[in-house]
Design an enzyme around this catalytic site. Structure first.
Site, PDB file in Angstrom:
ATOM      1  N   HIS A   5      17.136 -19.608  37.573  1.00  0.00           N
ATOM      2  CA  HIS A   5      16.162 -18.594  37.182  1.00  0.00           C
ATOM      3  C   HIS A   5      16.822 -17.234  37.177  1.00  0.00           C
ATOM      4  O   HIS A   5      17.681 -16.971  38.019  1.00  0.00           O
ATOM      5  CB  HIS A   5      14.963 -18.581  38.137  1.00  0.00           C
ATOM      6  CG  HIS A   5      13.781 -17.888  37.554  1.00  0.00           C
ATOM      7  ND1 HIS A   5      13.606 -16.523  37.636  1.00  0.00           N
ATOM      8  CD2 HIS A   5      12.740 -18.369  36.836  1.00  0.00           C
ATOM      9  CE1 HIS A   5      12.499 -16.201  36.991  1.00  0.00           C
ATOM     10  NE2 HIS A   5      11.961 -17.288  36.498  1.00  0.00           N
ATOM     11  N   ASP A  64       9.333 -25.171  36.012  1.00  0.00           N
ATOM     12  CA  ASP A  64       9.202 -26.033  34.835  1.00  0.00           C
ATOM     13  C   ASP A  64       9.822 -27.412  35.003  1.00  0.00           C
ATOM     14  O   ASP A  64       9.497 -28.333  34.254  1.00  0.00           O
ATOM     15  CB  ASP A  64       9.751 -25.327  33.594  1.00  0.00           C
ATOM     16  CG  ASP A  64       8.788 -24.256  33.141  1.00  0.00           C
ATOM     17  OD1 ASP A  64       7.579 -24.472  33.358  1.00  0.00           O
ATOM     18  OD2 ASP A  64       9.203 -23.223  32.626  1.00  0.00           O
TER      19      ASP A  64
HETATM   20  N1  CMC Z   1      22.679 -25.407  34.569  1.00  0.00           N
HETATM   21  C1  CMC Z   1      23.989 -25.215  34.822  1.00  0.00           C
HETATM   22  N2  CMC Z   1      24.504 -24.009  35.137  1.00  0.00           N
HETATM   23  C2  CMC Z   1      23.665 -22.960  35.190  1.00  0.00           C
HETATM   24  C3  CMC Z   1      22.273 -23.101  34.946  1.00  0.00           C
HETATM   25  C4  CMC Z   1      21.793 -24.383  34.639  1.00  0.00           C
HETATM   26  N3  CMC Z   1      20.495 -24.579  34.401  1.00  0.00           N
HETATM   27  N4  CMC Z   1      21.678 -21.890  35.075  1.00  0.00           N
HETATM   28  C5  CMC Z   1      22.649 -21.024  35.379  1.00  0.00           C
HETATM   29  N5  CMC Z   1      23.848 -21.672  35.457  1.00  0.00           N
HETATM   30  C6  CMC Z   1      25.148 -21.098  35.842  1.00  0.00           C
HETATM   31  C7  CMC Z   1      25.686 -20.167  34.765  1.00  0.00           C
HETATM   32  O1  CMC Z   1      26.488 -20.882  33.848  1.00  0.00           O
HETATM   33  C8  CMC Z   1      26.497 -19.200  35.603  1.00  0.00           C
HETATM   34  O2  CMC Z   1      27.684 -19.850  35.989  1.00  0.00           O
HETATM   35  P1  CMC Z   1      29.077 -19.021  36.186  1.00  0.00           P
HETATM   36  O3  CMC Z   1      28.786 -18.059  37.303  1.00  0.00           O
HETATM   37  O4  CMC Z   1      30.102 -20.055  36.505  1.00  0.00           O
HETATM   38  O5  CMC Z   1      29.317 -18.322  34.875  1.00  0.00           O
HETATM   39  C9  CMC Z   1      25.655 -19.029  36.870  1.00  0.00           C
HETATM   40  O6  CMC Z   1      24.913 -20.258  36.981  1.00  0.00           O
HETATM   41  C10 CMC Z   1      24.706 -17.843  36.836  1.00  0.00           C
HETATM   42  O7  CMC Z   1      23.783 -18.009  35.783  1.00  0.00           O
HETATM   43  P2  CMC Z   1      23.268 -16.834  34.831  1.00  0.00           P
HETATM   44  O8  CMC Z   1      23.893 -17.021  33.488  1.00  0.00           O
HETATM   45  O9  CMC Z   1      23.443 -15.529  35.494  1.00  0.00           O
HETATM   46  O10 CMC Z   1      21.743 -17.163  34.749  1.00  0.00           O
HETATM   47  P3  CMC Z   1      20.680 -16.371  33.852  1.00  0.00           P
HETATM   48  O11 CMC Z   1      19.885 -15.510  34.766  1.00  0.00           O
HETATM   49  O12 CMC Z   1      21.326 -15.702  32.705  1.00  0.00           O
HETATM   50  O13 CMC Z   1      19.810 -17.554  33.263  1.00  0.00           O
HETATM   51  C11 CMC Z   1      18.134 -19.197  33.038  1.00  0.00           C
HETATM   52  C12 CMC Z   1      18.598 -17.966  33.823  1.00  0.00           C
HETATM   53  C13 CMC Z   1      16.754 -19.600  33.527  1.00  0.00           C
HETATM   54  C14 CMC Z   1      18.021 -18.837  31.536  1.00  0.00           C
HETATM   55  C15 CMC Z   1      19.158 -20.337  33.235  1.00  0.00           C
HETATM   56  O14 CMC Z   1      19.251 -20.652  34.611  1.00  0.00           O
HETATM   57  C16 CMC Z   1      18.835 -21.571  32.419  1.00  0.00           C
HETATM   58  O15 CMC Z   1      19.186 -21.630  31.239  1.00  0.00           O
HETATM   59  N6  CMC Z   1      18.136 -22.590  33.023  1.00  0.00           N
HETATM   60  C17 CMC Z   1      17.728 -23.762  32.287  1.00  0.00           C
HETATM   61  C18 CMC Z   1      16.501 -23.451  31.459  1.00  0.00           C
HETATM   62  C19 CMC Z   1      15.248 -23.327  32.309  1.00  0.00           C
HETATM   63  O16 CMC Z   1      14.981 -24.180  33.153  1.00  0.00           O
HETATM   64  N7  CMC Z   1      14.450 -22.280  32.025  1.00  0.00           N
HETATM   65  C20 CMC Z   1      13.159 -22.082  32.683  1.00  0.00           C
HETATM   66  C21 CMC Z   1      13.146 -20.875  33.577  1.00  0.00           C
HETATM   67  S1  CMC Z   1      11.681 -20.856  34.626  1.00  0.00           S
HETATM   68  C22 CMC Z   1      10.360 -20.651  33.531  1.00  0.00           C
HETATM   69  C23 CMC Z   1      10.335 -19.340  32.844  1.00  0.00           C
HETATM   70  O17 CMC Z   1      10.368 -18.300  33.507  1.00  0.00           O
HETATM   71  O18 CMC Z   1      10.229 -19.346  31.622  1.00  0.00           O
END
Ligand code: CMC
Length: 431
Positions: A308, A366
């Site tokens: 998240h 989710d």
């Molecule tokens: N699977 C694998 N790796 C992940 C994931 C994941 N779901 N989420 C984050 N990471 C890794 C990311 O690659 C990064 O790794 P590194 O430090 O090695 O580069 C690290 O964790 C930090 O992540 P981030 O890019 O800073 O995360 P973000 O804040 O940009 O993204 C997110 C948040 C929700 C978009 C992402 O976690 C994701 O795509 N999750 C899967 C989709 C999901 O379940 N979305 C629903 C969110 S809750 C409902 C809502 O609010 O809509």
């Protein structure tokens, strides 16, 4: 020297800007740098708005480190067990919990608007048989902007309230009928003798030839999902609604813009993506190997339902819904169905895996809402539409709050231009 300031110094010119620090009721203070262009001739650079507070708001508060979520000051844990979805809607919209009389009046006011104009049915009929319900929702809700001339003055609080009630009431009818259209059932009319959730379930599943048996367990689980998704401060879809609203666009088209943003798998589309991923895994014994791809540095695929932007310890909504999810699977005797075995195995393995632990990636709301909706027999393509149904109140509350701002200005981010420098046009024959 005022301690409640931050000084930004341009080391090239020696010019300084003293920025006031603003403090809210809870949470990180913010640096008010609105004078930056005027004083230093610069903008801030903050892709994906990782560090930008875009507005003042009194609706929802999240503490991502502590795993706290408050609607109008009330913890989500309490609202989840003590409130109904409609009571939460009242709270989000008007700022206070309702008295009995206010609740009765509000319920009646919402019911008054549940019917949709028959003309809208033409919009449904224009969609292909395999359209995604979110595409239909964007289209039909957007089309509704043309239907209610009695609420066009967005500066008038009464008009705004009417639009808010209409959106909350009609979203349920519009969403359920997306499903009915796609499976070839006749359009359903709302039943105002039923509660909000029961009415939605009845419109989803009833058929004209036999009465539909409402299921208490299903209704309870859905009510919880609606409460937990009702608002989430300045997330992508809500920020979209605010951005569209800042141009003084029609509220229904602002909400249509929010629905479009919610659809993406990184946001509300995750509940559907979780189940598609579980189906793809096929067997609990494949989980261990399957999740390797998400840990690969060279791959951009993500484990759906995990992680998240704001919650970096745990998602408080996930904590509540996890319990309800495990209980529901037990009650429905569904724990041993393959899909749910895979989900439980995935949850177990990912929570013990160093990659996910180090990055503080936990199952989000989710992950579990997808599993619950699936256990309730809700069609997969309707999952995100149900998220939209629930979030409508959050969107309209945030939109209304913004419209009350005395100095509302159009939202307009800036950019760091990295394209070609200014150059001379060369006629085609000389290129
Ligand atoms: N699977 C694998 N790796 C992940 C994931 C994941 N779901 N989420 C984050 N990471 C890794 C990311 O690659 C990064 O790794 P590194 O430090 O090695 O580069 C690290 O964790 C930090 O992540 P981030 O890019 O800073 O995360 P973000 O804040 O940009 O993204 C997110 C948040 C929700 C978009 C992402 O976690 C994701 O795509 N999750 C899967 C989709 C999901 O379940 N979305 C629903 C969110 S809750 C409902 C809502 O609010 O809509």
């Amino acid at each position: 020297m005022n301690n409640d300031t931050v000084t930004i110094i341009d080391n090239n010119t020696g010019k300084q800007l003293v920025c006031p620090i603003k403090r809210g009721t809870h949470g990180h203070p913010v640096i008010d740098c609105q004078d930056l262009p005027k004083t230093l001739g610069m903008f801030t650079f903050d892709p994906a708005f990782m560090t930008t507070a875009s507005c003042e708001s009194a609706i929802t508060y999240i503490d991502g480190d502590e795993g706290i979520l408050l609607y109008r000051g009330y913890p989500i844990e309490e609202l989840a067990v003590k409130s109904s979805y409609l009571e939460v809607c009242y709270l989000l919209l008007y700022g206070e919990l309702p008295t009995c009389q206010q609740m009765d009046d509000f319920t009646l006011a919402v019911k008054k608007y549940t019917l949709v104009h028959e003309g809208l049915l033409h919009f449904y009929r224009g969609f292909r048989h395999d359209a995604h319900p979110m595409a239909m929702l964007v289209g039909v809700i957007g089309a509704m902007s043309g239907y209610y001339p009695d609420a066009l003055d967005i500066k008038n609080p009464e008009h705004r309230n009417r639009s808010a009630l209409r959106l909350m009431a009609k979203m349920s009818t519009v969403a359920a009928n997306c499903h009915r259209y796609l499976i070839g059932r006749p359009f359903a009319h709302p039943r105002n003798d039923l509660g909000y959730v029961e009415n939605f379930m009845n419109m989803m599943f009833s058929i004209p030839s036999e009465p539909y048996q409402l299921n208490e367990t299903a209704n309870r689980a859905l009510e919880l999902i609606l409460i937990l998704h009702a608002d989430h401060e300045q997330n992508a879809s809500t920020s979209t609604v605010r951005l569209a609203g800042s141009s003084q666009a029609h509220p229904f088209s602002c909400i249509a813009a929010g629905i479009a943003t919610l659809w993406g798998p990184a946001h509300g589309g995750a509940n559907e993506a979780v189940i598609r991923m579980l189906q793809d895994i096929e067997d609990p014994k494949n989980v261990y190997n399957y999740i390797k791809r998400f840990k690969d540095k060279d791959s951009s695929v993500r484990l759906m339902g995990f992680g998240h932007r704001v919650y970096k310890n745990y998602d408080p909504r996930a904590k509540i819904i996890r319990e309800s999810c495990h209980q529901l699977l037990h009650e429905l005797n569904a724990e041993h169905l393959p899909l749910f075995e895979i989900a439980l195995e995935l949850e177990r393995i990912a929570l013990e895996d160093e990659y996910f632990i180090e990055r503080k990636l936990y199952p989000n709301v989710d992950f579990y809402s997808g599993i619950i909706l699936s256990a309730l027999g809700i069609p997969l393509n309707m999952f995100t539409a149900i998220f939209a149904l629930s979030r409508t109140v959050g969107w309209v509350s945030q939109w209304s709050e913004m419209m009350e701002e005395p100095n509302l200005r159009i939202a307009r981010p800036r950019q760091l231009y990295i394209g070609a420098a200014q150059r001379k046009f060369v006629p085609m024959e000389k290129r």
